[in-house]
Design an enzyme around this catalytic site. Structure first.
Site, mmCIF file in Angstrom:
data_model
loop_
_atom_site.group_PDB
_atom_site.id
_atom_site.type_symbol
_atom_site.label_atom_id
_atom_site.label_comp_id
_atom_site.label_asym_id
_atom_site.label_seq_id
_atom_site.Cartn_x
_atom_site.Cartn_y
_atom_site.Cartn_z
ATOM 1 N N SER A 79 100.419 -45.267 -47.373
ATOM 2 C CA SER A 79 100.140 -46.701 -47.278
ATOM 3 C C SER A 79 99.244 -46.576 -45.523
ATOM 4 C CB SER A 79 99.834 -48.342 -47.603
ATOM 5 O OG SER A 79 98.954 -49.133 -47.407
ATOM 6 N N ASP A 135 97.208 -37.510 -35.083
ATOM 7 C CA ASP A 135 95.515 -36.877 -34.631
ATOM 8 C C ASP A 135 94.552 -37.736 -33.162
ATOM 9 O OD1 ASP A 135 95.885 -36.113 -36.827
ATOM 10 O OD2 ASP A 135 93.391 -37.661 -37.399
ATOM 11 N N LYS A 167 98.620 -42.784 -49.659
ATOM 12 C CA LYS A 167 97.643 -43.168 -50.951
ATOM 13 C C LYS A 167 96.261 -44.531 -49.550
ATOM 14 C CE LYS A 167 97.675 -49.209 -52.130
ATOM 15 N NZ LYS A 167 97.105 -49.193 -51.256
#
Length: 415
Positions: free
Chosen positions: A314, A325, A339
């Protein structure tokens, strides 16, 4: 002829009255039906899946209206049955006591055994995301991905997440028996409930021999973040500042077994590490995309390695994905939990609550995390560790992270 016309007009008027009375039952709703209707409207307005699991959501309301009787317990059951038709374990009804418990757990206080749990999408089996560090469950040796099949001898097969959590909470000093399945074998754990320490940050300065400078050491900061509660951002910022003041030249951020928590905390903590770039995209049921950006207020630009595993979920995945990224950090460990759904929490008129999946999130490179997780840059399996072994030479994931970080610290220092 005139009488027939008058009769026809009266018939039409009465017909419309009867139809309107059926279509707009709000004029005759009982308190119980109003509560069910309140839940229905929130789902109708905010739920991520606009097909409502490929069913006519208006028809679902009509089906469950008669089950909302004068008995509040039966009404709660009818609401839970209505929500179950969505097939989403994260969208759930919370009776008043469970709603207050959930609010408490995100505010930084909790009593119980210290387990973060979920329902497996494929099997609907109750599984452990992660034990809270130092909790009774952690000390007993319960692991991520363990399946909980019984709580005090009661099967979990038909328990909701919140019902299971409520059975594991209780007074400090009381005992609860858990039956789990791990690698196909059953095990029983007898746990004594305790007050769970929810200061989510552990910070240490580690000194590591310098590979290029005999008899010298490099200082690195080790920060373990156990969950994203209301205290997380302040505590993590405090830890970074203290470690910077002690001369840390690089950082290892340990998100292993961190099951997530508050979305906003995940975003704010990403901003402590990122000066620029997108942190996360969110997408609602209309396909409207929103994004959260760094604000140029990073506390350090020192090299960073992040530790992840299958208990990283999460908000932890939002943070890990943002750092990966944006090329701010490399990830070491195992594929994360997966999740990628966002829930909003609504308080209902009787003091109960409703958690609703309202959006999904994607990493800055538009990777959909849900059910897929995040693949680390360096995959390292790890045998179970005692809590005192985490972040030491016995911790193979940590050791690789340390080696990678020291090479970056030395390289940065050389320039």
């Amino acid at each position: 002829m005139g009488k027939r016309v008058l009769s026809w007009i009266l018939t039409i008027i009465l017909g419309w009255s009867l139809w309107l009375g059926w279509a707009m039952p709000s004029y005759a709703l009982t308190d119980e039906q109003r509560l069910l209707n309140e839940v229905w409207r929130l789902i109708n307005r905010t739920y991520l899946d606009g097909t409502f699991n490929h069913q006519d959501w208006s028809w679902v309301r009509q089906r469950y209206f008669p089950k909302a009787s004068d008995d509040r317990a039966q009404t709660y059951q009818a609401i839970q049955q209505m929500l179950a038709t969505l097939g989403d374990p994260f969208t759930r009804f919370l009776p008043p006591e469970q709603y207050r418990s959930l609010q408490t757990s995100t505010s930084g206080e909790l009593t119980g055994v210290g387990l973060q749990i979920a329902l497996d999408d494929a099997t609907q089996q109750l599984v452990v995301i992660a034990p809270i560090a130092g909790s009774p469950a952690d000390r007993a040796g319960i692991h991520p991905a363990d399946q909980i099949i019984e709580i005090d001898g009661i099967s979990t097969a038909h328990l909701s997440l919140d019902e299971a959590a409520a059975r594991m909470r209780g007074a400090v000093g009381s005992r609860v028996e858990l039956t789990i399945v791990r690698d196909g074998k059953q095990q029983r754990f007898s746990l004594v409930r305790d007050r769970i320490e929810l200061n989510p940050v552990v910070a240490e300065l580690h000194t590591v021999p310098s590979p290029n400078k005999p008899n010298q050491v490099e200082n690195i900061g080790y920060i373990r973040l156990s969950q994203f509660n209301a205290n997380a951002t302040v505590e993590l910022a405090k830890a970074i500042k203290q470690l910077e003041g002690k001369g840390a030249k690089g950082y290892i951020l340990d998100l292993r077994n961190n099951p997530g928590g508050l979305l906003q905390a995940g975003i704010e903590i990403a901003r402590l590490w990122l000066d620029q770039g997108t942190i996360v995209y969110t997408v609602n049921r209309q396909g409207v995309q929103d994004s959260f950006e760094a604000t140029g207020e990073a506390l350090t630009d020192d090299p960073l390695i992040v530790l992840v595993n299958q208990g990283t979920a999460s908000a932890s995945e939002i943070l890990a994905g943002a750092l990966q990224d944006n090329n701010r950090a490399q990830l070491v460990g195992e594929r994360t939990f997966g999740k990628g759904l966002i829930q909003s929490l609504f308080e209902l008129s009787d003091g109960s609550g409703l958690a609703v999946t309202v959006a999904k999130y994607e990493t800055p490179s538009h990777h959909d995390i849900h059910r897929q997780g995040i693949q680390p840059d360096y995959v390292v399996a790890l045998e179970p560790l005692a809590i005192e072994q985490i972040g030491t030479a016995a911790d193979s994931q940590y050791q690789l992270a340390e080696n990678l970080l020291i090479s970056q610290v030395v390289l940065t220092g050389a320039t």
